[in-house]
Design an enzyme around this catalytic site. Structure first.
Site, PDB file in Angstrom:
ATOM      1  CE  LYS A   1     -29.826  18.951   1.722  1.00  0.00           C
ATOM      2  NZ  LYS A   1     -30.090  20.404   1.898  1.00  0.00           N
TER       3      LYS A   1
ATOM      4  CG  ASP B   1     -42.790   6.802  -2.406  1.00  0.00           C
ATOM      5  OD1 ASP B   1     -41.992   7.322  -1.608  1.00  0.00           O
ATOM      6  OD2 ASP B   1     -43.087   5.593  -2.378  1.00  0.00           O
TER       7      ASP B   1
ATOM      8  CG  HIS C   1     -28.736  28.785   3.575  1.00  0.00           C
ATOM      9  ND1 HIS C   1     -29.740  27.985   3.090  1.00  0.00           N
ATOM     10  CD2 HIS C   1     -28.555  28.425   4.868  1.00  0.00           C
ATOM     11  CE1 HIS C   1     -30.141  27.165   4.049  1.00  0.00           C
ATOM     12  NE2 HIS C   1     -29.433  27.406   5.135  1.00  0.00           N
TER      13      HIS C   1
END
Length: 440
Positions: free
Chosen positions: A277, A293, A392
């Site tokens: 991911k 795409d 983060h």
């Protein structure tokens, strides 16, 4: 081969300057000034990327021609990742993503990779495959061979559907045939292997598959059913590698921790899912920014993560080289194009291509893969050192502060307090904002 190819900018004395991906202080500028700085660094007229400004980007009228039942437009931030060197050329990388820290992390990893020359990339020819499923064959083994015997006839029939592609050097390169056992019987599945040149290729290969389906079924002795491309684009691979300097990273212990963290992703599918991911954070952001795409690329990537023994594993590999540095490698399918689809219609996608300076789909695929490797390395490094939340959360805190109504002047104050107190939550942001306003 250099990835970025564009006219060189000149300085005030009229001397040539190479485009650069190093823009110190970029984050301290206003959004408008960042666009100008990015354009200047890339050697572009600022008008070339004016579509990044929502006022000059995708209109409702243009969107209405792209999909059905258009009711509006969803905006996403487009950030520019800096510091990238790909095959010896500096590249500024547009990334469309809603997640905080991704652009900064990619830029930081690229800066570390610059110490040893940046990213080296390569790719295979742009081969996409279409499948023709044939059912009801009484002798599937013989049917498979009959189709292989008719190879030249089927290739000629398929290529006749797209003479322009053939004119540009593309077209069907070969045909393979597989037997696929299933609970409903054994299918004969013919694969058209098509060089799609600078297109993503879905429309071209689908048209070819539909054109040959009836004849292929007749030859095989059955009935055609599905005729469509496969997103398992394992004949269209892009590769990137880089060396991340041990001293810059903090020494041998950090290197060893990174290797151990990456090794877990190779062996454990639970870790591999999150590890991959992280790769796709970088890849999908560039794919989306360039109007390609995202679903096709993601499907191909995750199918490629299945090892020969059936395990889901890491797409990347990190090793310690002979000098004690981290050597990273990423290889995966990358079916992206420069012609057709949203890439040629969406103004911001066109601006993104100009900023990248690419002229072929292969160049674009290689840069995207380099960004995926950078993003992956940044995440693994953070996990192996300070933990993922520190960087983060500092950016996530700004989003939370904005969501509770903080003004641009109040956002840094509220965000800094949340991070310092390790309470990055909506309710705490509201409390801090009330205190800030009460103290005025």
């Amino acid at each position: 081969m250099p990835v970025a190819t564009r006219d060189r900018p000149t300085n005030r004395q009229g001397l040539d300057m190479a485009p650069t991906s190093r823009i110190p202080g970029l984050r301290d500028l206003s959004v408008a000034d960042r666009r100008k700085a990015v354009a200047d660094a890339a050697g572009l007229d600022p008008a070339a990327i004016s579509a990044f400004d929502p006022a000059h980007g995708l209109t409702s009228e243009l969107a209405d021609h792209m999909i059905e039942n258009v009711a509006g437009i969803l905006g996403l931030p487009i950030g520019v990742a800096t510091n990238f060197v790909v095959n010896g050329s500096d590249v500024l990388v547009p990334m469309a993503i809603e997640e905080a820290s991704v652009v900064a992390a990619a830029s930081n990893a690229a800066k570390v990779a610059r110490v040893h020359g940046g990213f080296t990339t390569s790719s295979t020819p742009p081969i996409m495959q279409a499948q023709v499923q044939i059912i009801g064959i009484s002798d599937p083994e013989a049917g498979r061979v009959r189709l292989l015997e008719a190879r030249d006839e089927l290739i000629e029939l398929a290529n006749a559907q797209d003479p322009k592609l053939v004119e540009f050097g593309g077209g069907v390169r070969d045909i393979s045939v597989r037997l696929v056992p299933s609970r409903a019987g054994t299918y004969v599945v013919a694969h058209l292997q098509v060089d799609v040149r600078d297109a993503m290729g879905a429309n071209a290969v689908n048209t070819m598959a539909e054109a040959v389906a009836s004849r292929a079924a007749e030859i095989a002795g059955g009935r055609s059913l599905l005729r469509i491309l496969t997103n398992k684009a394992d004949m269209r691979l892009a590769r990137a590698r880089a060396v991340f300097d041990a001293e810059t990273l903090g020494g041998p212990e950090v290197v060893d921790n990174i290797i151990h963290a990456a090794a877990l992703a190779e062996s454990d599918p639970y870790r591999a899912a999150t590890h991959n991911k992280g790769i796709m954070n970088g890849i999908t952001a560039v794919v989306l920014a360039t109007g390609n795409d995202t679903r096709a690329v993601e499907a191909g990537a995750h199918s490629h993560a299945i090892s020969p023994d059936g395990r889901y594993t890491s797409l990347s590999r990190f090793e310690k080289d002979a000098d004690g540095n981290v050597a990273g490698v990423l290889e995966l399918p990358m079916p992206v194009g420069l012609v057709g689809g949203a890439t040629k219609v969406h103004p911001a996608a066109q601006a993104a291509i100009k900023l990248l300076g690419v002229t072929t789909a292969s160049e674009l695929a290689e840069i995207i893969t380099a960004v995926g490797l950078a993003q992956n390395f940044a995440a693994v490094r953070a996990l192996a050192t300070e933990g993922i939340q520190r960087g983060h959360m500092s950016l996530h805190a700004r989003n939370i502060a904005s969501s509770v109504g903080a003004t641009p002047d109040e956002v840094p104050v509220v965000a800094a307090r949340m991070v310092a107190d390790k309470k990055v939550r909506v309710d705490y942001a509201e409390q801090i904002l009330a205190e800030v306003r009460a103290g005025r």
